[in-house]
Design a protein around this motif. Structure first.
Motif, PDB file in Angstrom:
ATOM      1  N   CYS A  82      16.820  -7.574  74.135  1.00  0.00           N
ATOM      2  CA  CYS A  82      17.745  -7.028  73.138  1.00  0.00           C
ATOM      3  C   CYS A  82      19.186  -6.978  73.608  1.00  0.00           C
ATOM      4  O   CYS A  82      20.106  -7.062  72.788  1.00  0.00           O
ATOM      5  CB  CYS A  82      17.296  -5.628  72.725  1.00  0.00           C
ATOM      6  N   MET A  83      19.409  -6.814  74.902  1.00  0.00           N
ATOM      7  CA  MET A  83      20.774  -6.653  75.391  1.00  0.00           C
ATOM      8  C   MET A  83      21.354  -7.985  75.841  1.00  0.00           C
ATOM      9  O   MET A  83      20.648  -8.972  75.970  1.00  0.00           O
ATOM     10  CB  MET A  83      20.804  -5.630  76.531  1.00  0.00           C
ATOM     11  N   TYR A  87      20.502  -7.174  69.905  1.00  0.00           N
ATOM     12  CA  TYR A  87      21.369  -6.114  69.384  1.00  0.00           C
ATOM     13  C   TYR A  87      22.653  -6.678  68.777  1.00  0.00           C
ATOM     14  O   TYR A  87      23.185  -6.128  67.804  1.00  0.00           O
ATOM     15  CB  TYR A  87      21.730  -5.114  70.487  1.00  0.00           C
ATOM     16  N   ALA A 123      12.875  -2.483  69.600  1.00  0.00           N
ATOM     17  CA  ALA A 123      13.046  -1.319  70.464  1.00  0.00           C
ATOM     18  C   ALA A 123      12.169  -0.164  69.994  1.00  0.00           C
ATOM     19  O   ALA A 123      11.562   0.551  70.817  1.00  0.00           O
ATOM     20  CB  ALA A 123      14.515  -0.895  70.487  1.00  0.00           C
ATOM     21  N   VAL A 179      12.754  -4.586  76.610  1.00  0.00           N
ATOM     22  CA  VAL A 179      13.820  -4.277  75.655  1.00  0.00           C
ATOM     23  C   VAL A 179      15.183  -4.638  76.240  1.00  0.00           C
ATOM     24  O   VAL A 179      16.036  -5.241  75.565  1.00  0.00           O
ATOM     25  CB  VAL A 179      13.774  -2.785  75.265  1.00  0.00           C
ATOM     26  N   ARG A 180      15.395  -4.283  77.492  1.00  0.00           N
ATOM     27  CA  ARG A 180      16.689  -4.589  78.110  1.00  0.00           C
ATOM     28  C   ARG A 180      16.933  -6.098  78.166  1.00  0.00           C
ATOM     29  O   ARG A 180      18.036  -6.574  77.844  1.00  0.00           O
ATOM     30  CB  ARG A 180      16.748  -4.004  79.525  1.00  0.00           C
ATOM     31  N   ARG A 181      15.912  -6.864  78.525  1.00  0.00           N
ATOM     32  CA  ARG A 181      16.111  -8.299  78.724  1.00  0.00           C
ATOM     33  C   ARG A 181      16.219  -9.058  77.406  1.00  0.00           C
ATOM     34  O   ARG A 181      16.949 -10.051  77.316  1.00  0.00           O
ATOM     35  CB  ARG A 181      14.974  -8.872  79.561  1.00  0.00           C
ATOM     36  N   LEU A 239      10.518  -0.975  78.824  1.00  0.00           N
ATOM     37  CA  LEU A 239      11.967  -0.832  78.864  1.00  0.00           C
ATOM     38  C   LEU A 239      12.633  -2.069  79.458  1.00  0.00           C
ATOM     39  O   LEU A 239      13.731  -2.466  79.040  1.00  0.00           O
ATOM     40  CB  LEU A 239      12.355   0.419  79.644  1.00  0.00           C
ATOM     41  N   ILE A 240      11.966  -2.702  80.419  1.00  0.00           N
ATOM     42  CA  ILE A 240      12.495  -3.956  80.971  1.00  0.00           C
ATOM     43  C   ILE A 240      12.538  -5.028  79.885  1.00  0.00           C
ATOM     44  O   ILE A 240      13.515  -5.780  79.754  1.00  0.00           O
ATOM     45  CB  ILE A 240      11.635  -4.419  82.171  1.00  0.00           C
TER      46      ILE A 240
END
Length: 517
Positions: A460-461, A386, A397, A456-458, A453-454
């Protein structure tokens, strides 16, 4: 229309032969390698244009009728005919196949995987395209088998010559599993053809199994279903898939997930449901059970790979997600209802679009960072897409939420209809058993959302300024050109599902009614 369909099936073979010839002096460009890659883009583009023209000329008021048919005697002694045709079931798969091959050829023009010569790569890609298109266009059992097998050798070499680590072992595992399944499938196809007196799939669908005894149908479903289940892949015959996806080059993974897996589920719908209904009714509860287990198994495997410290490979994770998604397709087929089978066909197309996009993205991510290891890509010192490559992060995402079945995107409708079909299965099937499969499948959707979702979080964030400075390129123009059509079609199919269901439903109704509208 006849010429267009025959051209779509045969042109890739002619293009493959031409790819091996020296390029004409005026078309060499900067190098012979560039010329042959441009040839691949041109041939697949022409085939895509022909497929679109075929779709425009298709009589959408009669999608249950086979159109653009060619029926020529080939082997008279066995009553084998060169019989081609498309209906509302096969047309979407034909279009998706032509699109994915064009996008893969376009992507490879700018990002050719490291390996052998470009000539061999393009030739194998075109032979693979011919086999997959023929699988969805032929209407003779033996021609179906030949087309089904035609894809094995090109995919083997794409993995073995252009793949990554452990590519030789993965390629051998792929071809051994699929060949063994195909031998068993051939026995079942021969049993149906010899017992009924015809290999014509249209005649067999119209007969609806009346010429086949119950024992013959049971044996045929067991043999053919095993071969198709390996290609799908159905749990527990799936173990070749993660290795093949992990080792394959990016375009190999896209085509393996987007096209080759659909050949197995297409065979269940096109051959077994109409030709052996009594045998399918006996095995449907078992097929549903394997499908339900596969949904949960694939999701749990993905959760294990996504866990911090597991050193999970993203390509391997998406491969296991395919086991779960194809479980929904098999569950819809096992319900033997119009709702379930329509859901299976919709999920087939949705999975091809979304998972093809995911493998494109993960392949590009691996090219940028040199790894697809999730732990290496996660956290403040990892990808942090991101902040470092926001457009890339947005695409990833989007693909993830589409894959988890967000309403309004293509992934939602197929899985929902498959679960609705299992909730109220065909007459004669055990409703308590299928209610259990429905509950298990619904639980699988929650697990799917969790692991995606895990991821994407790991990935992209994270803080893009923390850790070592990494110059990460955002989406390039050629990547945008190759990926955006998949994004657009995923949104279109999600917002306007009647486009696809309007094609498949009349054909499915006719197929399940024994060939009568």
């Amino acid at each position: 229309m006849q010429f267009l369909l025959a051209f779509i099936v045969a042109a890739p073979l002619l293009g493959a032969a031409a790819a091996l010839l020296p390029p004409p002096p005026g078309l060499r460009g900067r190098s012979p390698e560039q010329a042959v890659l441009r040839h691949g883009v041109t041939v697949t583009g022409v085939i895509l244009a022909a497929a679109v023209a075929l779709a425009l000329g298709f009589d959408h008021s009669a999608p249950s009728r086979f159109q653009a048919t060619t029926d020529i005697s080939w082997i008279q002694a066995l009553n084998v005919r060169i019989h081609l045709g498309i209906d509302g079931i096969s047309l979407p798969l034909l279009l998706m196949t032509a699109l994915l091959f064009f996008l893969c050829a376009l992507y490879s023009y700018f990002k050719l995987p490291a390996g052998s010569s470009a000539k061999a790569f393009v030739a194998l890609l075109l032979v693979l395209e011919s086999g997959t298109l023929a699988t969805f266009a032929v209407l003779d059992l033996l021609l179906f088998f030949l087309a089904f097998e035609m894809v094995l050798i090109p995919m083997y070499f794409l993995i073995a010559r252009w793949g990554g680590a452990q590519r030789q072992a993965a390629a051998w595992k792929f071809i051994l599993y699929t060949l063994l399944g195909s031998v068993v499938m051939l026995l079942g196809l021969l049993l149906i053809g010899l017992q009924s007196g015809t290999f014509d799939m249209v005649a067999l669908a119209s007969d609806n199994g009346r010429e086949l005894s119950r024992t013959t149908q049971l044996l045929a479903v067991l043999a053919i279903g095993t071969g198709l289940a390996v290609k799908t892949p159905m749990w527990p015959l799936h173990s070749w898939l993660p290795d093949a996806h992990t080792a394959a080059p990016t375009v190999g993974s896209v085509l393996l997930a987007g096209v080759l897996l659909k050949m197995g589920t297409y065979g269940f719908v096109r051959i077994l449901l109409p030709a052996t209904p009594d045998g399918m009714a006996v095995f449907a509860p078992y097929l549903g059970a394997f499908a339900a287990v596969g949904i949960v198994y694939g999701s749990l495997a993905c959760l294990a790979l996504a866990r911090r410290g597991s050193r999970g490979d993203l390509k391997r994770l998406i491969a296991y997600s395919s086991v779960g998604h194809m479980g929904f397709v098999l569950l819809g087929i096992a319900s033997m209802t119009p709702t379930g089978v329509n859901g299976a066909l919709f999920a087939n197309v949705a999975h091809g679009l979304i998972t093809g996009l995911l493998f494109f993205l993960v392949g590009a991510l691996k090219d940028r960072y040199g790894t697809a290891d999730l732990d290496s890509l996660a956290g403040a010192t990892g990808a942090a897409l991101y902040g470092r490559a926001p457009r890339f992060g947005a695409y990833l995402a989007f693909a993830a939420v589409a894959s988890l079945g967000l309403p309004g995107l293509a992934g939602f409708w197929g899985e929902m209809l498959a679960l609705l079909g299992a909730f109220d299965p065909a007459e004669g099937l055990s409703r308590p058993a299928f209610l259990t499969y429905t509950a298990v499948g619904a639980f699988g959707t929650l697990l799917t959302a969790a692991y995606l979702l895990i991821v994407v979080r790991r990935v992209c964030m994270g803080d893009p300024k923390a850790g070592p400075e990494l110059a990460v390129a955002d989406i390039q123009r050629y990547e945008f050109a190759a990926w955006t059509p998949l994004v657009a079609l995923t949104v279109l199919a999600g917002l306007w599902p009647a486009v696809l269901l309007g094609l498949t439903d009349p054909a499915v109704q006719k197929l399940l009614a024994g060939g009568t509208s």
